[in-house]
Scaffold this motif. Sequence first.
Motif, PDB file in Angstrom:
ATOM      1  N   VAL A  70       0.796  -0.638  -0.337  1.00 50.62           N
ATOM      2  CA  VAL A  70       0.394   0.194  -0.439  1.00 50.62           C
ATOM      3  C   VAL A  70       0.835   1.468   0.073  1.00 50.62           C
ATOM      4  O   VAL A  70       2.152   1.337   0.386  1.00 50.62           O
ATOM      5  CB  VAL A  70      -1.199  -0.168   1.119  1.00 50.62           C
ATOM      6  N   THR A  71       0.616   2.618  -0.332  1.00 48.04           N
ATOM      7  CA  THR A  71       0.812   3.491  -0.260  1.00 48.04           C
ATOM      8  C   THR A  71      -0.066   5.030   0.232  1.00 48.04           C
ATOM      9  O   THR A  71      -1.079   4.666   0.624  1.00 48.04           O
ATOM     10  CB  THR A  71       1.427   4.244  -1.827  1.00 48.04           C
ATOM     11  N   VAL A  72       0.671   5.068   1.265  1.00 50.85           N
ATOM     12  CA  VAL A  72       0.013   6.135   2.556  1.00 50.85           C
ATOM     13  C   VAL A  72      -0.650   7.199   1.611  1.00 50.85           C
ATOM     14  O   VAL A  72       0.744   8.018   1.362  1.00 50.85           O
ATOM     15  CB  VAL A  72       1.256   6.823   3.086  1.00 50.85           C
ATOM     16  N   TYR A  89      -5.733   5.090   1.894  1.00 48.27           N
ATOM     17  CA  TYR A  89      -3.745   4.182   1.785  1.00 48.27           C
ATOM     18  C   TYR A  89      -4.784   4.063   0.113  1.00 48.27           C
ATOM     19  O   TYR A  89      -5.879   4.130  -0.127  1.00 48.27           O
ATOM     20  CB  TYR A  89      -3.379   3.268   2.425  1.00 48.27           C
TER      21      TYR A  89
END
Length: 135
Positions: A70-72, A89
Motif C-alpha cells: 500500500v501507499t500512504v 491508503y
Amino acid sequence: MSKTRLAADDDKVRLDKWLWAARFFKTRQLAHEALELGRVLVNGERVKASRVAREGELLQIRIDKLVYNVTVLGLATQRRPAAEARLLYSESEESIAAREHQIGLQKAEHASFPYGDGRPTKKARRDIVRFKDSW
C-alpha cells in the motif's frame, strides 16, 4: 472524509497508530508487535513502531500469509469507520491480485482436508466401545 480528523502536515503520527487507524490491525499493540517483528516494511526496510508515518511511503504489510502493498495517502490519529479508513491508503492492483490468488490457494487447501462427521451418535459410540472391547 470531512468528519475524520486528519493529521495536519506538522502533526506527527506514529506508524503503529496509523496502521491501527487504517484498520490493518485491531489494536495498537498488534500493530506495534508486527512492526517489531519485521512484518511491516517501509520502503523495503524494517522500522521501529515509533517511526513517523509520511504520505507517499510504500508499506508492505504481512498479515498471516497475506501481503498488502500500500501507499500512504493520508494520516489519521483516530480510528474511524472502514469506509473512511480505506481513504488513508491505496493498494496496487498487483497486490490485490496476488492476495486474491493466495486466498484462493488457502481455500483450496482447506477444502482438501478431510472432516469428520462430528460427534458420534449413540449407535456409533456403542459400536466404538464394542470394537475396543473386542481387542
